[in-house]
Scaffold this motif. Structure first.
Motif, short mmCIF file in Angstrom:
data_model
loop_
_atom_site.label_atom_id
_atom_site.label_comp_id
_atom_site.label_asym_id
_atom_site.label_seq_id
_atom_site.Cartn_x
_atom_site.Cartn_y
_atom_site.Cartn_z
N ASP A 63 0.73 -1.01 -0.43
CA ASP A 63 -0.27 -0.06 0.14
C ASP A 63 0.74 1.22 -0.13
N LEU A 64 1.63 1.71 -1.08
CA LEU A 64 2.39 3.17 -1.00
C LEU A 64 1.72 4.03 -1.88
N ASN A 65 2.02 4.97 -1.77
CA ASN A 65 0.91 6.04 -1.82
C ASN A 65 2.66 6.94 -3.38
N ALA A 66 3.07 6.39 -3.83
CA ALA A 66 4.35 6.64 -4.64
C ALA A 66 4.86 5.58 -5.55
N ALA A 67 5.23 5.25 -6.88
CA ALA A 67 6.16 4.60 -7.69
C ALA A 67 6.67 5.11 -7.95
N ILE A 68 8.40 4.74 -8.74
CA ILE A 68 9.45 5.68 -9.33
C ILE A 68 10.37 4.35 -9.86
N ILE A 69 9.89 5.68 -10.94
CA ILE A 69 10.14 4.39 -12.00
C ILE A 69 11.55 3.55 -12.62
N PHE A 70 11.22 2.67 -12.62
CA PHE A 70 13.18 1.11 -12.51
C PHE A 70 13.87 2.23 -13.94
N SER A 71 15.08 2.74 -13.45
CA SER A 71 15.75 3.21 -14.21
C SER A 71 16.89 3.19 -13.40
N ASP A 72 17.95 4.54 -13.65
CA ASP A 72 19.53 4.59 -12.56
C ASP A 72 19.73 5.63 -13.53
N ILE A 73 20.51 6.26 -12.09
CA ILE A 73 20.99 7.87 -12.35
C ILE A 73 22.12 7.94 -13.95
N LEU A 74 22.67 6.43 -13.91
CA LEU A 74 23.73 6.80 -14.95
C LEU A 74 23.86 6.14 -15.71
N MET A 75 22.66 6.13 -16.18
CA MET A 75 21.16 6.29 -17.51
C MET A 75 21.84 7.84 -18.16
N VAL A 76 22.50 8.76 -17.70
CA VAL A 76 22.66 10.25 -18.22
C VAL A 76 23.83 9.45 -18.74
N PRO A 77 25.07 9.29 -17.83
CA PRO A 77 26.29 9.20 -18.44
C PRO A 77 26.38 8.66 -19.72
N TYR A 78 25.36 7.31 -19.83
CA TYR A 78 25.11 6.28 -21.10
C TYR A 78 25.33 7.42 -21.99
N ALA A 79 23.75 7.96 -22.00
CA ALA A 79 23.72 8.35 -23.29
C ALA A 79 23.86 9.35 -23.56
N ASP A 129 -3.03 3.60 -10.50
CA ASP A 129 -3.90 4.57 -10.12
C ASP A 129 -4.44 6.17 -9.83
N ASN A 130 -4.42 7.10 -10.29
CA ASN A 130 -4.69 8.41 -10.45
C ASN A 130 -4.49 8.80 -9.12
N LYS A 131 -4.63 8.36 -7.77
CA LYS A 131 -4.33 8.96 -6.68
C LYS A 131 -2.80 8.77 -6.19
N LYS A 132 -2.01 7.79 -7.28
CA LYS A 132 -0.85 7.79 -6.52
C LYS A 132 0.39 8.24 -7.89
N ASN A 133 1.28 8.74 -6.71
CA ASN A 133 2.34 9.59 -8.06
C ASN A 133 3.07 9.02 -9.18
N LEU A 134 3.78 9.54 -9.65
CA LEU A 134 4.94 8.95 -10.34
C LEU A 134 5.77 9.68 -10.34
#
Ligand code: CP3
Length: 336
Positions: A63-79, A129-134
């Motif tokens: 029962d969480l209020n938000a999802a955090i996108i599955f990615s990584d901070i290192l995608m930026v140096p990769y890109a 769900d609209n009530k949850k943050n992404l």
């Protein structure tokens, strides 16, 4: 309006929203199953269907209020052209930086490479769900540069001599990264994310006389970008100790995530005016229930009637039992 936005932006204290750093990850058997079939971590982050599925795994369970996108901070140096490898039980390894190549990357190429991340956000937003943050995120320029230039001698020790030697390169990189990080924020928000967390996981390693240039200024630049685009932003300058107060005064983010070294009572007094998030040591989830509830209650008591988002002082550890996460959430939901 979602409960998390209500707390973060409107400073409403009627509910304590909950999410966890690294809530999608190696402590979940269903993640490990996908991971075992996908050896290349970067490729996994660039598979929008799988990364959306992984993002939603903890939402299905808890029962969480938000999802955090599955990615990584290192995608930026990769890109930006650097090779990024994750070897088992070792930190990430980046290929040697080719500064000229790095500086030649343009915005269009960057966005094209990271398109699957943005698609994963749109796909997840449709299912959530609209009530949850992404939540979308970036690493701060300093924390990225620690990896980009390999600035650590050992796990938690900075090579200060190397930092001094590379100071000209670091300044150039901060400026370049800040531009691309703003673009990455904007792309993620346009795809459907509703707030940003900035991870400055290695800010605690910065020598005091360099904090202004390497921590406060770049974070301020990013926070001002978010504010001018009406994007709520949470900063996590891990390890800053008493300088959390200076950081908060200068950077003024919408929310500030505290680590487990920060005394919550001190934070409530010295960071007042800013929504506070987190703090509980992730190791506490490995102890017995009584200890876990007692430590959690300390945070809930101190932040009663204060805009507070429940989270940890760093990411969930791979050894964490999913049941403990569930028990912790139930305890917070039932706390009066
Ligand atoms: O929080 C979430 O659930 C979203 C996903 C997420 C990951 N990384 C997935 C991941 C987030 C928000 C991050 C941020 C990140 N990545 C940070 C900042 C937060 C922090 O922990 O301080 C940092 C410093 C990184 C860099 C990074 N990526 C490291 C050091 C590692 C290896 C060790 C580790 O901490 O897991 C990664 C790989 C990584 N990123 C994994 C996951 C689930 C593990 C990959 C695997 O299965 O081997």
């Amino acid at each position: 309006m979602s409960k998390l936005t209500n707390c973060l932006v409107k400073r409403n204290t009627s509910c304590v929203p909950i999410w966890f750093m690294r809530q999608a990850g190696r402590y979940l058997p269903e993640f490990k199953e996908i991971r075992s079939k996908n050896q290349d971590f970067i490729k996994l982050c660039l598979n929008s269907n799988l990364s959306s599925t992984i993002t939603l795994q903890p939402i299905k369970r808890f029962d969480l209020n938000a999802a955090i996108i599955f990615s990584d901070i290192l995608m930026v140096p990769y890109a930006l052209g650097q090779e990024v490898k994750f070897e088992k039980n070792e930190g990430p390894k980046l290929s040697e930086l080719n500064l000229d190549f790095f500086l030649k990357k343009n915005e269009k190429e960057f966005t094209t490479i990271l398109k699957p991340v943005y698609e994963a956000i749109s796909k997840t937003r449709k299912k959530l769900d609209n009530k949850k943050n992404l939540i979308s995120f970036i690493g701060s320029p300093w924390t990225l540069i620690v990896y980009i230039l390999g600035l650590k001698k050992e796990k938690n020790v900075l090579d200060v001599e190397l930092v001094k030697k590379k100071s000209a390169e670091i300044s150039i990189l901060i400026e370049k990264l800040n531009n691309f990080l703003c673009l990455h924020i904007k792309n993620q928000i346009d795809a459907g994310a509703d707030l940003v967390q900035i991870f400055d996981s290695w800010s605690g390693l910065i020598p005091t006389d360099m904090l202004n240039d390497y921590c406060y200024k770049p974070n301020l630049y990013l926070v001002n970008f978010c504010k001018s685009n009406h994007i709520p932003v949470i900063c996590f300058p891990k390890g800053l100790k008493n300088n959390y107060k200076v950081f908060n005064r200068i950077v003024k983010p919408t929310g500030i995530s505290i680590d487990y070294d920060i005394d919550p009572l001190w934070a409530r007094k010295e960071l007042s005016g800013t929504c506070i998030q987190g703090g509980l040591d992730p190791k506490i989830l490995l102890s017995d229930k009584e200890t876990m509830f007692k430590k959690t209650e300390e945070y809930l008591k101190i932040f009663k009637d204060y805009p507070y988002i429940f989270n940890l002082g760093h990411g969930l550890l791979p050894e964490t039992k999913p049941d403990s996460v569930n028990e912790l959430i139930n305890f917070i939901r039932n706390y009066k």
